[in-house]
Design a protein around this motif. Structure first.
Motif, mmCIF file in Angstrom:
data_model
loop_
_atom_site.group_PDB
_atom_site.id
_atom_site.type_symbol
_atom_site.label_atom_id
_atom_site.label_comp_id
_atom_site.label_asym_id
_atom_site.label_seq_id
_atom_site.Cartn_x
_atom_site.Cartn_y
_atom_site.Cartn_z
ATOM 1 N N UNK A 492 44.661 49.971 -1.011
ATOM 2 C CA UNK A 492 45.124 48.756 -1.684
ATOM 3 C C UNK A 492 44.938 48.837 -3.191
ATOM 4 N N UNK A 493 43.872 49.562 -3.633
ATOM 5 C CA UNK A 493 43.641 49.675 -5.074
ATOM 6 C C UNK A 493 44.317 50.900 -5.675
ATOM 7 N N UNK A 494 45.044 51.664 -4.856
ATOM 8 C CA UNK A 494 45.776 52.816 -5.355
ATOM 9 C C UNK A 494 44.937 54.068 -5.516
ATOM 10 N N UNK A 495 43.671 54.057 -5.059
ATOM 11 C CA UNK A 495 42.795 55.212 -5.226
ATOM 12 C C UNK A 495 42.358 55.696 -3.844
ATOM 13 N N UNK A 496 42.591 56.984 -3.570
ATOM 14 C CA UNK A 496 42.176 57.599 -2.312
ATOM 15 C C UNK A 496 41.198 58.726 -2.636
ATOM 16 N N UNK A 497 39.981 58.612 -2.105
ATOM 17 C CA UNK A 497 38.946 59.624 -2.333
ATOM 18 C C UNK A 497 38.695 60.374 -1.034
ATOM 19 N N UNK A 498 38.964 61.652 -1.048
ATOM 20 C CA UNK A 498 38.702 62.524 0.106
ATOM 21 C C UNK A 498 37.590 63.485 -0.304
ATOM 22 N N UNK A 499 36.348 63.232 0.149
ATOM 23 C CA UNK A 499 35.241 64.075 -0.299
ATOM 24 C C UNK A 499 35.245 65.431 0.393
ATOM 25 N N UNK A 500 34.776 66.437 -0.353
ATOM 26 C CA UNK A 500 34.518 67.775 0.170
ATOM 27 C C UNK A 500 35.726 68.339 0.924
#
Length: 741
Positions: A492-500
């Motif tokens: 929804x905020x436009x940020x996708x964090x995929x760790x490691x």
């Protein structure tokens, strides 16, 4: 229970508590009034060591012997039965009344042992003097018979002592009283009685023998094998108090003819230089036992060799290993990793060092491998493989794998050698390398616990409009494996964090669908993890700045674009992110009044100022003569009222609407309305209102034109006429009655 009974119970408890306090106080007073008592002198005891144990009952009259040497009896690491004899030789006083003993018609051979024992006691100090007289002598060949008279002077008379216990220990370096053994004696020993010894050869009431078991530590220093025992004896003195004193066994045969027992052998303690000890065979860290390991101990010079097999706890029992040699020690073990037997330790030791260590730590290591990403964070669940193909052991290439838990993957009992290491994460090989385990002949020892920096980093995707504003998006990621591919992830905020994520090429798409504008846009790119990846969508950022007609920002103002709204910040800006191409209606509402309507065309990022019908008011009130006039003013509109006192009005940010402006003149404590007018906000910008009032001045003349000198009365006030002229002040326009006096 009745009230009276309860009262009596309470009184009884109170009296009991009072008596208890009194008794305790008296006990403390008695304790502190006791005189300090010094520990008495050490009791005169003789302690003897019997290396071969208690006297032999079948010795058939054999006297006591002193052993200058004896065979191997006591060994480091074995249980020892230690036998000691105690003799009470207290001589606290002497008897000086002569003791006389007569022997009638006694053969010399029968009484000579008595006289010999008297001589021995004199030399030992137990009697001061003695004399022997023989009378009525008869000789028969080589035999003599006579009447004998024995007189003894100054003989000892001692006290009995109660021996409670005896504790045996050795002052071995690093051991001391950590190893000791206590025997309960609980026997009263009479002091040695010189007369009983001389006449009866009896000292049994003055001696006691005890034996105690002591486990000799296997790690006694070789230089201390001849250390003599210390016997700590606890005795109850005639005073009734118990004390402890340390004694050492006699170091020579002196006095044996007095207190030596028939069939007993005395001497000094000596450990034989042969050690018995357990060796625990373990891994390099000393944690994992190696059951079934073969331990081979070989002397370098002397043809001595023993081979031992470790039990289920990884221990071997080494029995009576000579101190005299240096040994090569080898440990052979079937390594589970390889399934074959290897020599996992070769070392040089002497018996003392082996016994002191108590264990052999082999060159079998526990590898703790910690894969980390580019930020140094542990990768939990990564699959780590090790391949010992580089060992050159003739075994086929194979891999052992384990997943990380708690930050590392553990591999146990890994022998020395080169290994290939691989790390797999999310179905992708993120590391491959080599490492030597153990002590390298050139580079030395490398720790078996180490980190591996892998090709893993965070993948951060940001969906932005062309102005760099974050916009909500649905992401699809296609990576190098199924575990690195994701579909239709909403942010929804436009940020996708995929760790490691494994560092590789990823095809990613970000789609934005606006229900408001009914437009869907998408962008696709090839990216790699590490840093922030910005995906710019073909939608735009619109910044509209609401300004008054005087150029002042309108903060907290509602701005409507199409069917969405935003509130301006302190600079008057309202931000609209993710606006598709098009022309949109714009409306600005300030204090619930629409102050702007217009259109905005979006073909790119937009930054536009909106002039709003909001004004600053600056109003001045003047008389007909152009002079400022102080009035009580008010400015009102629906739901709003502003008022004040002064010759001018200065107000900021008045939205365009109709206002009612009134002004009242205050004179002589009375207010008179002199202005009442409906105005618009823009009409109040630098506005001047001339009020219907002015200065009233009169010229008074006589009929012949001569200036009048006197007074004029008007409005209840009298003014002096000077030179035919009088001023009555500033007055509203109107008709006034004037009297000339």
């Amino acid at each position: 229970m009745s009230e009276g009974l309860l009262h009596r119970v309470w009184q009884l408890k109170k009296m009991t508590s009072t008596w208890l306090i009194i008794v305790l106080a008296m006990a403390l007073i008695t304790l502190f009034n006791q005189p300090a008592m010094a520990q008495p002198a050490r009791w005169d005891l003789k302690v003897l060591f019997l290396p071969l144990g208690p006297p032999q009952t079948d010795a058939r009259g054999a006297g006591p012997t002193w052993l200058a040497s004896y065979g191997d009896t006591y060994f480091p690491g074995e249980m020892a039965n230690l036998t000691f004899q105690l003799v009470n030789v207290d001589c606290s006083q002497r008897i000086y009344t002569p003791f006389v003993k007569e022997f009638r018609r006694a053969w010399e051979s029968d009484v000579s042992p008595v006289f010999e024992r008297a001589r021995i006691l004199k030399e030992a100090g137990f009697i001061e003097n003695y004399s022997v007289q023989d009378t009525n002598i008869e000789i028969y060949g080589d035999r003599k018979i006579a009447d004998w008279r024995l007189e003894i002077n100054g003989y000892c008379s001692g006290r009995a002592i109660y021996v409670e216990s005896a504790t045996v220990w050795f002052a071995w370096k690093g051991i001391g009283r950590a190893v000791e053994s206590t025997a309960r004696i609980e026997r009263s020993l009479e002091a040695l009685k010189p007369l009983d010894y001389i006449l009866k050869n009896d000292i049994n009431s003055s001696i006691t023998i005890f034996t105690t078991k002591l486990m000799i530590p296997p790690s006694v220093d070789p230089s201390q094998l001849d250390t003599q025992p210390t016997v700590t004896i606890r005795m109850r003195y005639p005073s009734g108090f118990s004390y402890e004193y340390d004694y050492s066994p006699l170091g020579g045969p002196e006095g044996l003819e007095i207190w030596g027992l028939r069939g007993a052998a005395y001497g000094q303690f000596r450990l034989s230089p042969y050690r018995t000890f357990s060796l625990y065979i373990r891994d390099y860290e000393g944690v994992i036992a190696l059951p079934g390991a073969e331990v081979v101990i070989s002397a370098y010079v002397y043809p001595f060799k023993m081979s031992l097999s470790a039990d289920g706890e990884g221990a071997v029992e080494v029995r009576r290993l000579p101190d005299a040699y240096v040994y090569e020690v080898r440990v052979n073990y079937t390594v589970p990793l390889l399934g074959q037997e290897l020599t996992v330790l070769i070392g040089s030791y002497d018996a003392y060092r082996l016994a002191l260590a108590g264990e052999l730590r082999t060159e079998l290591y526990t590898l703790r491998i910690s894969p980390v990403d580019r930020s140094g964070h542990a990768i939990e669940g990564a699959l780590v493989r090790i391949m010992p193909a580089a060992l050159g052991l003739g075994v086929p290439e194979f891999a052992v794998e384990n997943a990380t838990r708690g930050g590392y993957a553990a591999f146990y009992l890994v022998p020395t050698g080169n290994y290939t290491f691989m790390v797999e994460w999310r179905g992708v090989t993120v590391f491959r390398g080599y490492r030597y385990v153990g002590t390298h002949p050139t580079y030395g020892f490398a720790s078996p616990s180490f980190s591996i920096s892998t090709g893993v980093d965070n993948l951060v995707l940001m969906a932005l409009d062309k102005a760099g504003n974050s916009v909500g998006a649905v992401f699809t990621i296609k990576g190098p494996s199924a575990e690195t591919s994701f579909y239709q992830i909403e942010a929804a905020d436009g940020v996708l964090r995929l760790p490691q994520m494994p560092i590789a090429d990823y095809t990613v798409s970000a789609a934005n669908y606006s229900k408001i504008f009914n437009v869907r846009v998408e962008v696709t790119a090839t990216v790699r993890p590490g840093g922030e990846v910005r995906l710019s969508l073909p939608i735009y950022g619109v910044v509209l700045r609401a300004l008054s007609m005087d150029g002042k920002p309108l903060s907290g103002t509602l701005v409507k674009l199409h069917s969405i709204s935003a509130t301006t910040d302190t600079s008057g800006r309202a931000l609209f992110a993710g606006v598709p191409t098009g022309t949109y209606q714009v409306e600005v509402v300030f204090e619930n009044i629409t102050v702007h309507r217009g259109l905005v065309e979006v073909r790119d990022n937009v930054f536009e100022d909106l002039e709003c019908s909001v004004y600053d008011a600056h109003v001045r009130f003047l008389s007909a003569d152009g002079d400022p006039v102080i009035v009580h003013w008010s400015l009102s509109s629906p739901g709003r009222l502003l008022e004040g006192l002064g010759a001018e009005i200065m107000l900021e940010l008045l939205p365009e609407q109709e206002y009612r402006l009134t002004a009242k003149l205050v004179q002589d404590g009375r207010e008179g309305l002199i202005l009442d007018k409906n105005v618009l906000a823009f009409q109040l910008r630098d506005a001047v209102f001339t009020l219907p009032l002015g200065k009233l001045a009169l010229r008074v003349l006589w009929d012949d034109g001569t200036p009048f000198e006197g007074h004029v009365s008007a409005l209840g006030d009298s003014r002096r006429v000077v030179g035919g002229v009088v001023e009555l002040g500033t007055l509203p326009f109107g008709t006034y009655n004037v009297s000339v006096i």
